[in-house]
Write an enzyme that holds these catalytic residues in place. Structure first.
Site, PDB file in Angstrom:
ATOM      1  N   GLY A   1       0.815  -1.218   0.000  1.00 53.21           N
ATOM      2  CA  GLY A   1       0.000   0.000   0.000  1.00 53.21           C
ATOM      3  C   GLY A   1       0.839   1.254   0.000  1.00 53.21           C
TER       4      GLY A   1
ATOM      5  N   THR B   1       4.963  -7.031   4.345  1.00 52.66           N
ATOM      6  CA  THR B   1       4.571  -8.388   4.733  1.00 52.66           C
ATOM      7  C   THR B   1       4.404  -9.282   3.517  1.00 52.66           C
ATOM      8  OG1 THR B   1       3.492  -7.641   6.760  1.00 52.66           O
ATOM      9  CG2 THR B   1       2.788  -9.757   5.861  1.00 52.66           C
ATOM     10  N   CYS B   2       3.704  -8.819   2.504  1.00 54.38           N
ATOM     11  CA  CYS B   2       3.374  -9.674   1.360  1.00 54.38           C
ATOM     12  C   CYS B   2       4.616 -10.220   0.681  1.00 54.38           C
ATOM     13  CB  CYS B   2       2.520  -8.903   0.354  1.00 54.38           C
ATOM     14  SG  CYS B   2       2.073  -9.890  -1.092  1.00 54.38           S
TER      15      CYS B   2
ATOM     16  N   CYS C   1       2.512 -13.374   1.589  1.00 49.03           N
ATOM     17  CA  CYS C   1       1.929 -14.024   0.409  1.00 49.03           C
ATOM     18  C   CYS C   1       2.947 -14.685  -0.513  1.00 49.03           C
ATOM     19  CB  CYS C   1       1.140 -13.006  -0.423  1.00 49.03           C
ATOM     20  SG  CYS C   1       0.235 -11.776   0.517  1.00 49.03           S
TER      21      CYS C   1
ATOM     22  N   LYS D   1       5.171 -17.529   1.067  1.00 46.48           N
ATOM     23  CA  LYS D   1       4.229 -18.592   1.429  1.00 46.48           C
ATOM     24  C   LYS D   1       3.795 -19.362   0.196  1.00 46.48           C
ATOM     25  CE  LYS D   1       0.044 -17.601   1.502  1.00 46.48           C
ATOM     26  NZ  LYS D   1      -1.177 -16.836   1.797  1.00 46.48           N
TER      27      LYS D   1
ATOM     28  N   TYR E   1      10.885  -3.420  -6.055  1.00 49.74           N
ATOM     29  CA  TYR E   1      10.126  -2.400  -5.335  1.00 49.74           C
ATOM     30  C   TYR E   1      10.972  -1.150  -5.114  1.00 49.74           C
ATOM     31  CZ  TYR E   1       5.796  -4.837  -4.092  1.00 49.74           C
ATOM     32  OH  TYR E   1       4.556  -5.426  -4.123  1.00 49.74           O
TER      33      TYR E   1
ATOM     34  N   GLY F   1      -6.752 -21.499  13.830  1.00 47.49           N
ATOM     35  CA  GLY F   1      -7.630 -22.111  12.846  1.00 47.49           C
ATOM     36  C   GLY F   1      -7.945 -21.214  11.677  1.00 47.49           C
TER      37      GLY F   1
ATOM     38  N   TYR G   1      -6.672 -18.776   8.172  1.00 46.04           N
ATOM     39  CA  TYR G   1      -6.077 -19.190   6.898  1.00 46.04           C
ATOM     40  C   TYR G   1      -4.571 -19.354   6.983  1.00 46.04           C
ATOM     41  CZ  TYR G   1      -4.648 -14.336   5.922  1.00 46.04           C
ATOM     42  OH  TYR G   1      -4.067 -13.103   5.975  1.00 46.04           O
TER      43      TYR G   1
ATOM     44  N   GLU H   1      -2.883 -22.880   6.023  1.00 42.19           N
ATOM     45  CA  GLU H   1      -1.952 -22.913   4.893  1.00 42.19           C
ATOM     46  C   GLU H   1      -0.617 -23.521   5.314  1.00 42.19           C
ATOM     47  OE1 GLU H   1      -3.542 -19.122   2.234  1.00 42.19           O
ATOM     48  OE2 GLU H   1      -2.056 -18.783   3.804  1.00 42.19           O
TER      49      GLU H   1
ATOM     50  N   THR I   1      -3.464  -7.928   0.503  1.00 40.76           N
ATOM     51  CA  THR I   1      -2.529  -7.102  -0.264  1.00 40.76           C
ATOM     52  C   THR I   1      -3.206  -6.296  -1.379  1.00 40.76           C
ATOM     53  OG1 THR I   1      -0.674  -8.554   0.224  1.00 40.76           O
ATOM     54  CG2 THR I   1      -0.490  -7.177  -1.739  1.00 40.76           C
TER      55      THR I   1
ATOM     56  N   ALA J   1      -8.663 -15.880  -1.395  1.00 39.08           N
ATOM     57  CA  ALA J   1      -8.257 -17.269  -1.614  1.00 39.08           C
ATOM     58  C   ALA J   1      -7.466 -17.744  -0.414  1.00 39.08           C
ATOM     59  CB  ALA J   1      -7.412 -17.390  -2.880  1.00 39.08           C
TER      60      ALA J   1
ATOM     61  N   HIS K   1     -15.895 -27.364 -20.963  1.00 37.64           N
ATOM     62  CA  HIS K   1     -15.828 -28.786 -20.613  1.00 37.64           C
ATOM     63  C   HIS K   1     -14.569 -29.439 -21.186  1.00 37.64           C
ATOM     64  CE1 HIS K   1     -17.410 -32.745 -19.638  1.00 37.64           C
ATOM     65  NE2 HIS K   1     -17.103 -33.141 -20.867  1.00 37.64           N
TER      66      HIS K   1
ATOM     67  N   GLU L   1     -16.807 -25.678 -14.614  1.00 38.58           N
ATOM     68  CA  GLU L   1     -18.081 -25.785 -15.327  1.00 38.58           C
ATOM     69  C   GLU L   1     -19.220 -26.157 -14.380  1.00 38.58           C
ATOM     70  OE1 GLU L   1     -18.880 -29.252 -17.923  1.00 38.58           O
ATOM     71  OE2 GLU L   1     -16.886 -29.959 -17.320  1.00 38.58           O
TER      72      GLU L   1
END
Length: 459
Positions: A15, A41-42, A47, A50, A98, A176, A178, A182, A311, A341, A436, A441
């Site tokens: 950010g 952090t990301c 992220c 990880k 960055y 418990g 994410y 992960e 992020t 996600a 398909h 789908e």
């Protein structure tokens, strides 16, 4: 009054960097202070590293799948130090990008802790005091640990998990959410005996209840031991490792005990009180829709505001700040229908409301739900199951929530988020022709409304 800088940014994460670059591109004089490494952090401890660990851990199942598809796969071994070296090299490269992006935009960067002296004055370690017309706080968050827990000094957080010198043989992960799940999947995939201890009745609080139950079942099916409804009362260091003593009397020995019980806004020792910046009960910077704090010339974006701690949200908030303040284009970021996600195995993708939240806000809703083994699993006798779910408002038929658990759920939910953000209805959704054969789908071919089994019945 003349100031040294037009904008002073505390924090060079996603950010802060986005806001700084956009502001500097207008010709504004911008100084960015970062006490750790550029990228936040990301990029440094979240992220990105990880996801590299997730990729590494997925190969164990990939080798199993390959055998099921006729490949002869030799005995595979994993080299943890080699992986760490490659991961650290890539993180260094990204951090350097960055830095260059900031410099190319014309922003100045200084490494050191920054503290507000007053609303326009900042003290920077190694630099001294500077003044700025406008100040942006973008310091993100940090892992929280229970400081009063006996033996907690022997435990680690996600920050340290990225730099373990040796891959443990046994790990206990407390939490418990994410991050906890992960890392549980990462360690389990790398062959580590993994136990999750969580005080709640189920994992992934805040997600749809069907998703929560499904993920817990898949974790256990993959070999992760999940212990719910209890918590660690103390940690004991022994000659053979660490022992996590739970309050219910159960004890688990491990080489590493990792706490992933939440993150808190990083507002410690920033001098915010001296500048008159109001904080919330959680310690976050209190801001309005334009990310302005209680002090007219001070703004805050990202996890330090504790709105949606993702992020891409921080990036959009930083861009909105720059548009508002430096481009004379008042802009807010809409925090509704933000997709997320969870990179468990299988992945979780979610956008919009859970079924419970939808019923609470909209009353009557229809639910479409399907659980199945994906095509790739059925071929070789794999047991991983997928779940897809739509929550639809009765009457308007507007889709209020879309939830996916399965391979590539993170990729699938990005596209679903576009439709939900535009207010798609179930008939419009159904009019989309399926691709398909794919897992996705199934999302556009569900026609039967889901009726949960009667209480006590076998599902």
């Amino acid at each position: 009054m003349a100031y040294d800088y037009d904008l002073f940014v505390i924090g060079a994460g996603s950010g802060g960097v986005r806001a700084s670059r956009l502001a500097a591109m207008t010709g504004a004089k911008v100084l960015v202070a970062e006490e750790h490494r550029v990228g936040g952090t990301c990029v440094i401890r979240g992220c990105v590293p990880k996801k590299f660990m997730v990729y590494a851990s997925e190969y164990a199942k990939s080798f199993e799948t390959a055998r099921g598809y006729g490949w002869t796969v030799p005995e595979a071994t994993f080299d943890w130090p080699r992986f760490l070296m490659a991961k650290d090299n890539e993180i260094a490269r990204l951090s350097g990008i960055y830095v260059r992006n900031l410099q190319n935009a014309g922003a100045e960067l200084v490494h050191g802790k920054a503290r507000l002296v007053d609303a326009h004055t900042v003290e920077v370690e190694g630099r001294g005091r500077v003044t700025a017309d406008k100040i942006l706080v973008a310091t993100g968050g940090r892992p929280w640990m229970p400081a009063d827990l006996p033996g907690v000094e022997h435990a680690i957080t996600s920050n340290e998990a990225f730099h373990l010198e040796q891959l443990p043989k046994r790990v206990v992960i407390v939490g418990g959410g994410y991050i906890a799940l992960e890392f549980a999947c990462i360690f389990n995939g790398l062959g580590v005996d993994t136990t999750v201890v969580h005080r709640g009745p189920n994992v992934l609080r805040g997600f749809d209840d069907d998703i929560r139950s499904h993920v817990a079942e898949e974790l256990e099916a993959a070999g992760v031991k999940v212990r719910l409804g209890t918590q660690i009362g103390r940690i004991e260091k022994t000659a053979t490792g660490l022992v996590a003593h739970c309050v219910d009397g159960h004890a688990t020995e491990a080489d590493v005990i990792m706490f992933a019980v939440g993150r808190v806004p990083y507002t410690d020792d920033l001098g915010l009180e001296a500048a008159g910046v109001a904080l919330t009960e959680t310690g976050a910077v209190k801001v309005d829709a334009y990310s302005r704090s209680s002090v007219d010339n001070i703004w805050a974006v990202g996890d330090v505001t504790d709105r949606i701690n993702l992020t891409p949200v921080a990036i959009r908030e930083g861009a909105a700040f720059a548009q508002t303040v430096f481009y004379d284009n008042p802009t807010t970021f809409d925090h509704d229908m933000v997709a997320s996600a969870v990179f468990t195995q299988p992945q979780v993708g979610s956008v919009g409301m859970s079924e419970a939240d939808a019923r609470h806000k909209h009353g009557k809703v229809d639910v479409y739900l399907s659980k199945f083994r994906p095509m790739k699993e059925t071929f070789y006798g794999g047991h991983q199951r997928a779940l897809i779910k739509l929550v639809v408002e009765q009457g308007t038929e507007k889709i209020l929530g879309c939830h996916v658990v399965g391979p590539d759920a993170g990729e699938i939910i990005q596209m679903a988020a576009i439709a939900l953000k535009m207010g798609v209805t179930k008939p419009q959704w159904d009019s989309t022709c399926a691709v398909h054969p794919t897992l996705a789908e199934e999302l556009v071919t569900m026609r039967e409304k889901y009726t949960p089994p009667a209480l006590g019945a076998v599902a």
